[in-house]
Design an enzyme around this catalytic site. Sequence first.
Site, mmCIF file in Angstrom:
data_model
loop_
_atom_site.group_PDB
_atom_site.id
_atom_site.type_symbol
_atom_site.label_atom_id
_atom_site.label_comp_id
_atom_site.label_asym_id
_atom_site.label_seq_id
_atom_site.Cartn_x
_atom_site.Cartn_y
_atom_site.Cartn_z
ATOM 1 N N SER A 129 -44.483 5.592 -38.050
ATOM 2 C CA SER A 129 -45.244 6.511 -38.894
ATOM 3 C C SER A 129 -46.675 6.061 -39.146
ATOM 4 C CB SER A 129 -44.522 6.703 -40.232
ATOM 5 O OG SER A 129 -44.285 5.454 -40.809
ATOM 6 N N THR A 176 -46.309 5.833 -44.771
ATOM 7 C CA THR A 176 -47.688 5.341 -44.803
ATOM 8 C C THR A 176 -47.760 3.877 -45.227
ATOM 9 O OG1 THR A 176 -48.206 7.521 -45.619
ATOM 10 C CG2 THR A 176 -49.891 5.835 -45.936
ATOM 11 N N THR A 216 -51.870 6.152 -41.726
ATOM 12 C CA THR A 216 -50.630 6.849 -41.376
ATOM 13 C C THR A 216 -50.834 7.736 -40.147
ATOM 14 O OG1 THR A 216 -48.863 8.249 -42.290
ATOM 15 C CG2 THR A 216 -51.094 8.918 -42.784
ATOM 16 N N ARG A 257 -52.976 19.467 -39.257
ATOM 17 C CA ARG A 257 -52.617 19.074 -40.635
ATOM 18 C C ARG A 257 -53.183 17.690 -40.967
ATOM 19 N NH1 ARG A 257 -49.637 14.712 -43.361
ATOM 20 N NH2 ARG A 257 -48.718 15.587 -45.239
ATOM 21 N N THR A 308 -47.650 6.898 -50.976
ATOM 22 C CA THR A 308 -46.915 7.157 -49.745
ATOM 23 C C THR A 308 -45.966 8.326 -49.995
ATOM 24 O OG1 THR A 308 -45.456 6.155 -48.075
ATOM 25 C CG2 THR A 308 -45.124 5.449 -50.333
ATOM 26 N N GLY A 309 -45.486 8.909 -48.923
ATOM 27 C CA GLY A 309 -44.546 10.014 -49.084
ATOM 28 C C GLY A 309 -45.150 11.340 -48.682
#
Length: 318
Positions: free
Chosen positions: A79, A181, A199, A209, A232-233
Amino acid sequence: MFNRRSFNKILSALLVSPLMSCQSNPKDNASHKPLVLSTWNNKEANLIAYQILKENPSSILDAIEKAVNSVESNPLDVSVGYGGSPDSSGNVTLDACIMDHNGNAGSVCFLKDIKNAVSVARKVMENSPHVMLCGQGAKEFALLNGFTVFDLLTPQSKNKFLKWKEKAVFEPEINSERHDTIGLLAINSLSNLSGACSTSGLSYKLPGRVGDSPIIGSGLYVDNEVGASTATGYGELVMQSCSSFLIVELMRSGMTPMIACKEAIKRISLRTDIENKQVGLLALDKLGQVGAFALRRGFNYTVADINGLQTLESEYFL
Ligand code: GLY
């Protein structure tokens, strides 16, 4: 000078040290600078930064950049950087940013074919009049600054993508591989703060995106008078609440890093679109106190300081 032998030496020393939870007695960290804090189980990255900071406190940006580079260059990390998941058209596109103790910031987004996005972000900060470069412009800037074209798709990530293509349903995994990330914050022995974030974004996102990670104030924010924060997330949730800026401002108003992270997560939790989504937030204040909080179970983070090196499970809301 950082090398593998000194890295192993410091790794052994830190791993045999008595480890203390940074949350159990956070004020102790005031005398425990330097300190490095990162999202997820990024022990090697934290140690790279910690060692550089110990040897040369003023090299805080080098410490952060080299640490994040180690994750970006790892093809097994699915990722971030090389080996990161592609978008729904099969292209790997990277987002990254960096911020220093003087409030300078650099950022790149939708960057293709360049391995170390955070290093390009640093060049944007140091060698351009701008904060953020995007897409083809970011790539051309990178090439002009000595970066080379690099195929970011590994055979593994290509095979995974081809399998995903059979159904082509956008369903990001929560706590993806327990490593999404990399957000990394550091404080040196002079009490200066800096941070970076990098990321490849959500797997199989729509082409074009951009997530929270390159957005100053969302994926990362540093204010040397107060503290720093990173996220993160699921980036859309972070962008919709400017989480990192919010956390720094909450710390400015007197909250500890932990309470500030919890408050920022609480605000996200009030939204109606959080099902199957994760957000993990980290904060570090001027005293070296650490905070972490997540929307749901499964977020962990790593701390390197004089007490040792440890990966801790974050508290969570749901
Ligand atoms: N937090 C990474 C992303 O949403 O792109």
